[in-house]
Design an enzyme around this catalytic site. Structure first.
Site, PDB file in Angstrom:
ATOM      1  N   GLU A  64       5.063   7.582  12.069  1.00  0.00           N
ATOM      2  CA  GLU A  64       3.990   8.662  12.342  1.00  0.00           C
ATOM      3  C   GLU A  64       4.147   9.040  13.700  1.00  0.00           C
ATOM      4  O   GLU A  64       3.368   9.147  14.849  1.00  0.00           O
ATOM      5  CB  GLU A  64       2.465   8.090  12.294  1.00  0.00           C
ATOM      6  CG  GLU A  64       1.852   8.221  10.958  1.00  0.00           C
ATOM      7  CD  GLU A  64       0.289   7.827  10.747  1.00  0.00           C
ATOM      8  OE1 GLU A  64      -0.240   7.751  11.792  1.00  0.00           O
ATOM      9  OE2 GLU A  64      -0.297   8.231   9.884  1.00  0.00           O
TER      10      GLU A  64
ATOM     11  N   GLU B 118       1.270   6.970   3.004  1.00  0.00           N
ATOM     12  CA  GLU B 118       0.201   6.213   3.268  1.00  0.00           C
ATOM     13  C   GLU B 118      -1.023   7.095   2.857  1.00  0.00           C
ATOM     14  O   GLU B 118      -0.988   8.196   3.116  1.00  0.00           O
ATOM     15  CB  GLU B 118      -0.211   5.754   4.805  1.00  0.00           C
ATOM     16  CG  GLU B 118       0.948   5.255   5.352  1.00  0.00           C
ATOM     17  CD  GLU B 118       0.386   4.924   7.016  1.00  0.00           C
ATOM     18  OE1 GLU B 118      -0.572   5.149   7.284  1.00  0.00           O
ATOM     19  OE2 GLU B 118       1.294   4.717   7.823  1.00  0.00           O
TER      20      GLU B 118
END
Ligand code: GLA
Ligand code: GLA
Length: 688
Positions: free
Chosen positions: A164, A321
């Site tokens: 991320e 995710e």
């Protein structure tokens, strides 16, 4: 228009010899949080759940390199071997996401600095400056060690760069950032004259006479220069992409055959990274998504997944995710209702995800995310969550024929533009209440309510295949984009745009002569003054709609403009609020105010009729079912997701039931979708 870089598209390298089509299923796996005894149990349960891929070592730097000059790969070797023996592939992280304490103690100069000059200290994660040469050196050394060690490991299916990127460190105002920003600006502008012009530095005595004077927009006495702010946003996104490229370069040298990805965060209000410009730097696109419960929570999931597909050029992508149930970082973290786990996952698959993964495999017993759900919850495998996880694993296996299919383009598109998002919400504007993404989402909700599929596509996409294009708050419109939209309309396309669109160029300079400058002639209207509404107030339109946020003093300037609605009260009484101009067989429409999702339905329905675009769903299912379609050479796959808590009948919808998250009922020949269920039908391929 410069096209967005198109991803090269190299998909996961499944273990040798195994070429059967399949969807991926898995999670972030963090075995370092658990004693060795648990690992074997993990593999057993993963197999039971149908897991075939995990992301590993995302936060393992401190374990892999315990001190500046010692390495410990033994435990990871063991985990890699165990996974491989269990038939589970590995999306191996480069482990650079969270620098270890020894590194920040030795080199505190890698720590990010906020706009107000505060240091972000270690103790959480992602405390590194994207532009720190010292961090870069240490990170790349780790990447090199890992890549060399696991280059030939049979479990290695893909590389997962960092994690991320930009989640917590996108805006760094440090001296490193200042130096890198200057280099970026030099490349962009070449000369100080060009920069001074672009930044409008004649204003407030801001003229720069030396590159060294340039700074990130740190805390200032009043509104920082808007173009400086915009360029800093562009630079910050590019700086993180540069980090991705640097890690990728090392990986590509050592393992040229292993695809590289990194998890984007196309979700909610995460806005720092212009992912459309990153797509060319990964072999396949990956995304993380968490639902924000609320009236538009599910719409937002669909919107984000849809945009990811747009970024991925409609090719398959990896849902890296999402959550099995609650997260731990919202104000109130709500558990998912029965059926939601599978529905949320399959909505992503409908939008092109070929792998479905969760954060994380086993719920942590300690640490900041111990109350975040996982595939194996605190309660253990004897739990509703694990049973739902296992059921989803079976559904995904049944969906194997979908693997590799692309998302079928819709006839309508919603344009999404990072420059406009960033710029439209700057300070010192007509209103501080404008929310770019919310307006785009409202239009998407209207499409969902009408049961009409729409793609969410970044600017730079080839629009020519669409019949309808909605460009909400398309604030930044350089000449080429204006030309591209004109051509779209002149060749028969139907364009809808809204308030505060077409106002500025790429430097955030106003297009003069009346708003919406760049789109004025195309729309056949002219606006002399913006007239935003005070918070909490609304005005009426003569079609019964109630408008908030914004109004414009619109004058119609072309004879072929139709006024669809006028203001019925407030300062613009009698003036046009909604207009539409026929241009050849196409049209250009303007919505001068904020109507919200329900009222936009009416406006949109009218425009869709004019464009001849209809719902593919039976009346009874419109608004209640989210339809996404994937296609391959032989078939269309209809993903029908029940958005409601009640059964929804699908009269007239036919096809072979490939899989469903809950077995549909049949009533008098009609398939009935249970609450929150998703059914996937295989149908003969129809024309685009
Ligand atoms: C992000 C991170 C994960 C975890 C989850 C929690 O997506 O990548 O490490 O923190 O959020 O929702
Ligand atoms: C952000 C991210 C989430 C999660 C939280 C953790 O909100 O979007 O995925 O990582 O941070 O704090």
């Amino acid at each position: 228009m410069t096209a967005n870089p198109s991803p090269a598209h190299r998909w996961i390298r499944w273990p040798a010899g195994d070429t059967s089509p399949r969807l991926g299923y898995g999670a972030d796996y963090n075995p370092e949080q658990w004693p060795r005894e648990v690992w074997k149990d993990d593999i057993r349960l993963m197999r039971e759940a149908g897991v075939n891929i995990v992301s590993l070592a995302i936060f393992s730097w401190a374990r892999l390199q315990p001190t500046a000059d010692s390495w410990d790969f033994g435990w990871l070797d063991e985990v890699m071997d165990l996974l491989h023996a269990g038939g589970i592939a590995v999306d191996l992280a480069t482990a650079t996401a969270s620098p270890p304490p020894w590194l920040t103690a030795l080199h505190p100069e890698i720590l990010p600095v906020t706009r107000t000059g505060e240091t972000l200290w270690p103790g959480a994660r992602q405390h590194w400056r994207p532009t720190s040469p010292v961090f870069r050196t240490h990170a790349l050394r780790l990447v090199e060690e890992l890549a060399s060690r696991y280059a030939n490991h049979s479990a290695l299916a893909a590389w997962h760069v960092s994690n991320e990127l930009g989640c917590h460190n996108v805006y760094d105002y440090s001296d490193d950032a200042a130096r890198a920003f200057r280099i970026w600006l030099r490349e962009r502008y070449g000369t100080l004259d060009a920069l001074n012009h672009a930044w409008g530095t004649a204003f407030w005595s801001q003229h720069y006479s030396d590159w060294e004077q340039l700074l990130p927009p740190r805390l200032a006495a009043s509104h920082p220069n808007p173009t400086q702010q915009l360029d800093f946003k562009r630079f910050s996104s590019d700086a993180l992409r540069d980090h991705l490229r640097a890690e990728r370069a090392v990986l590509s040298q050592i393992t040229p055959d292993v695809p590289v990805t990194t998890n984007f965060m196309v979700m909610g209000e995460t806005r720092g990274m212009d992912y459309a410009s990153w797509a060319g730097d990964v072999d396949f696109v990956s995304n993380d998504h968490y639902v924000h419960p609320g009236p538009q929570g599910l719409d937002e999931l669909s919107f984000s997944a849809n945009l990811v597909s747009g970024i991925a050029g409609h090719r398959p992508w990896y849902l890296m995710e999402h959550s099995t149930s609650a997260v731990n970082w919202q104000h109130v973290n709500q558990a998912k209702l029965p059926g939601e786990l599978a529905r949320d996952s399959l909505l992503h698959v409908g939008h092109g995800a070929d792998t479905v993964a969760f954060f994380q495999w086993r719920q942590s017993a300690a640490g900041a995310e111990k109350y975040h759900s996982a595939m194996v919850p605190h309660a253990g495998p004897d739990s509703e969550v694990f049973r739902a996880v296992t059921a989803l694993g079976r559904t995904l296996q049944a969906l194997a024929p979908v693997a590799g299919s692309t998302r079928k383009p819709a006839r309508a598109g919603i344009v999404f533009d990072w420059d406009s998002w960033w710029t439209a919400e700057h300070d010192s504007h007509p209103t501080a209440l404008l929310r770019y993404r919310q307006e785009a989402l409202d239009w998407y909700s209207a499409f969902l309510a009408l049961g009409v599929r729409a793609d969410v596509v970044p600017t730079g996409t080839d629009f020519s295949g669409y019949d309808v294009l909605v460009a909400p708050v398309l604030h930044v419109v350089p000449t080429e984009l204006a030309e591209c939209l004109r051509e779209f309309v002149e060749t028969g396309g139907h364009l809808v745009t809204t308030y505060f669109s077409g106002i500025v160029d790429q430097h955030d300079h106003v297009h003069l002569g009346g708003h919406p400058g760049a789109l004025r002639d195309l729309l056949g209207i002219r606006i002399e003054e913006f007239a935003p509404l005070p918070e909490g107030t609304e005005v009426r339109l003569d079609n019964g709609n109630r408008a908030t946020l914004w109004t414009d003093a619109v004058t119609v300037t072309a004879p072929d403009v139709l006024t669809l609605a006028r203001y019925a009260d407030g300062p613009q009484t009698g003036r046009p609020a909604l207009t539409r101009r026929a241009v050849g067989t196409g049209s250009a429409a303007y919505v001068s105010t904020r109507l919200g999702p329900e009222q936009l339905c009416g406006v949109l329905a009218q425009l869709l009729v004019a464009a001849g675009v209809d719902s593919e769903l039976p009346e009874a299912a419109r608004g209640r079912v989210d339809l996404t379609v994937r296609q391959n050479g032989g078939a269309d796959f209809w993903f029908l997701a029940n958005r409601t808590d009640a059964p929804v009948p699908l009269p007239g919808v036919e096809g072979e039931l490939l899989a469903a998250s809950a077995e549909p009922d049949h009533q008098a020949g009609t398939v009935v979708l249970p609450p929150r269920a998703v059914a996937v039908l295989r149908r003969p391929r129809s024309a685009a």
